[in-house]
Design a protein around this motif. Sequence first.
Motif, PDB file in Angstrom:
ATOM      1  N   LYS A 136      -1.158 -10.075  11.776  1.00 19.95           N
ATOM      2  CA  LYS A 136      -0.462 -10.398  10.540  1.00 19.95           C
ATOM      3  C   LYS A 136      -1.322  -9.955   9.348  1.00 19.95           C
ATOM      4  CE  LYS A 136       3.041 -12.405  12.499  1.00 19.95           C
ATOM      5  NZ  LYS A 136       4.390 -11.771  12.455  1.00 19.95           N
ATOM      6  N   VAL A 137      -0.715  -9.212   8.452  1.00 17.12           N
ATOM      7  CA  VAL A 137      -1.435  -8.689   7.285  1.00 17.12           C
ATOM      8  C   VAL A 137      -1.086  -9.540   6.068  1.00 17.12           C
ATOM      9  CG1 VAL A 137      -1.865  -6.697   5.805  1.00 17.12           C
ATOM     10  CG2 VAL A 137      -1.400  -6.368   8.250  1.00 17.12           C
ATOM     11  N   VAL A 138      -2.102 -10.183   5.505  1.00 17.15           N
ATOM     12  CA  VAL A 138      -1.904 -11.058   4.352  1.00 17.15           C
ATOM     13  C   VAL A 138      -2.705 -10.515   3.174  1.00 17.15           C
ATOM     14  CG1 VAL A 138      -2.172 -13.397   3.435  1.00 17.15           C
ATOM     15  CG2 VAL A 138      -1.613 -13.056   5.862  1.00 17.15           C
ATOM     16  N   TYR A 139      -2.043 -10.341   2.047  1.00 13.71           N
ATOM     17  CA  TYR A 139      -2.756  -9.900   0.844  1.00 13.71           C
ATOM     18  C   TYR A 139      -2.952 -11.110  -0.069  1.00 13.71           C
ATOM     19  CZ  TYR A 139      -4.635  -5.861  -1.602  1.00 13.71           C
ATOM     20  OH  TYR A 139      -5.498  -4.935  -2.144  1.00 13.71           O
ATOM     21  N   TYR A 140      -4.197 -11.522  -0.188  1.00  9.47           N
ATOM     22  CA  TYR A 140      -4.568 -12.644  -1.059  1.00  9.47           C
ATOM     23  C   TYR A 140      -5.197 -12.047  -2.323  1.00  9.47           C
ATOM     24  CZ  TYR A 140      -7.026 -16.974  -2.460  1.00  9.47           C
ATOM     25  OH  TYR A 140      -7.499 -18.083  -3.136  1.00  9.47           O
ATOM     26  N   ILE A 141      -4.641 -12.401  -3.465  1.00  6.85           N
ATOM     27  CA  ILE A 141      -5.000 -11.795  -4.750  1.00  6.85           C
ATOM     28  C   ILE A 141      -4.583 -10.316  -4.728  1.00  6.85           C
ATOM     29  CG2 ILE A 141      -6.758 -11.528  -6.522  1.00  6.85           C
ATOM     30  CD1 ILE A 141      -8.470 -13.564  -5.080  1.00  6.85           C
ATOM     31  N   PRO A 142      -3.282 -10.052  -4.760  1.00  9.91           N
ATOM     32  CA  PRO A 142      -2.780  -8.677  -4.643  1.00  9.91           C
ATOM     33  C   PRO A 142      -3.065  -7.851  -5.893  1.00  9.91           C
ATOM     34  CG  PRO A 142      -1.002 -10.168  -5.184  1.00  9.91           C
ATOM     35  CD  PRO A 142      -2.206 -11.036  -4.934  1.00  9.91           C
TER      36      PRO A 142
END
Length: 391
Positions: free
Chosen positions: A112-118
Motif C-alpha cells: 500500500k502506497v501512502v503519501y503523507y504530506i503530499p
Amino acid sequence: MKYFFIAGEVSGDTHGASLIHAIKELDKQAVFYGMGGDKMKKAGCRLLQDYRLMAYMGVVAVIKNLPQVIRNFRIAKNGLIDAEPDALILIDYPSFNLKIARFAKRHLPKTKVVYYIPPKVWAWKQWRIHSLVKNTDDILTIFPFETAFYNSFNYTVHYVGNPTAEKIQQYLLDKERQEKQEDSTSKKTTNSQQKTIALLPGSRQSEIKNCLPKMLKVACTIENADIIIAATTVMGPQIYQDILSNLSSDIDIKSVSLNFDKTYEILEKADAAIVNSGTATLETALLDCPQVAVYHIAMGYKPLVKLLRPLLFRIPHFTLVNILAGKQVIKELIAYEFSVENLSKELRNLLYDKNYREQMQSDYHKIHSELTSLPASINAASRIMALTNAN
C-alpha cells in the motif's frame, strides 16, 4: 507489518520519526526500513540511505550530483524489492517520491502506497495531482484547505492534522511542565532598547549561502541588537563560520552568535525573525514571533519573475502563513524583492512598529487555533494501519 519510509530532508525526518513512534503504539511488531535521518533512525528505522545525500534542490544541484541521485533511486528500488513492505510511506520530497510511488505501483502490487504530506499541487504543478492519486492508495494531507482542492478534481483525501503544529504544541506543553517543576517565571521580556533578532537561513547549503549574507548585512545595522543564527548540525559549523569570516571586513559581527538545533528556543525569545521561506515561516508564526519571509531565486530578475510567476504559481501568496490566512500576514520578499533595502525597511517595522507587530500576532493566533485541533501523527498512523489491515 513492515513499513518503508522515504524522507529527503530535515522536516521529513522529524515528521517521519513522530509517525514511526505513533505506528509503534498501534503495531507492537512493526518493522521499519527506509531513507531518512538521525531522528528516524533513533525511532527504530533501519536506514538504507541518509537524507544528507538526498537533499539536492534545483536543477543545477541535481545535475551536479547526478551520480548520487541515480544511486539514491537504485537504493530505494532495491530496498523496496528486498523488503516487500506492507506499506510504503512517502513524506514530502516530491521530485523523488513521486517516481518511487510509480515504481512501487508497478512492481509491488501488495504494498500500500501512502503519501503523507503530499506535494503542494495546489500551489504549482497542478498537473501532478493525477499521477499522485493514480500511484497512491491514500493521501494524508496536513492543511484543512487541501480537502476542498482535491474534491474540486473529484479526488478524496484525508486531512489528519498538521505535524508542525502538533510538534510545537508538544514543545510548549513540555516547556510549561518544566517551568512548573523549576518554579520558573522566565518569559520573553520586551526591552525597548535591546532587541533580539533571529535569522533562519534554511537547512540546505544553497539556501544558507544565498540568504544568510544578506540577512546578516541587514540585521547588523540594528543598534543594540543580539543576532542569533538558528543553525543546524546537519550542515556543520563551517559553512556559517565561512560566511561570517567573509563578511567580517564589511560589517560588525560581534553581536552575532550561532545556536545549533535550538530554533524554537531562539524564536521564543526573539523580537523579530528573518526567515527563509518554507515550513520555518509556519513554525515562526506558531511561536508568535513577528517575521519577514525571504526567498532567493537564481536568475530572479524582475521581468523574468513577473512573466513566469503566474504560469508556475497558482495562488497569490508564497508562504504557508499567508496561504493559511488567505491574506498577507507577513511580508514576502521573493527573488528581486529580496534586497537589502526592502529587508531593512521591513525588519525595522517589525521591531519598532507596535501596532504592526500586534496585528501580525493576532493573525497568527487564528492560524494556531485552526491547526492544533487534531493529533496528526496518531491520526496518520491509524489511517495507515486501517489500510494495511484491509489487505
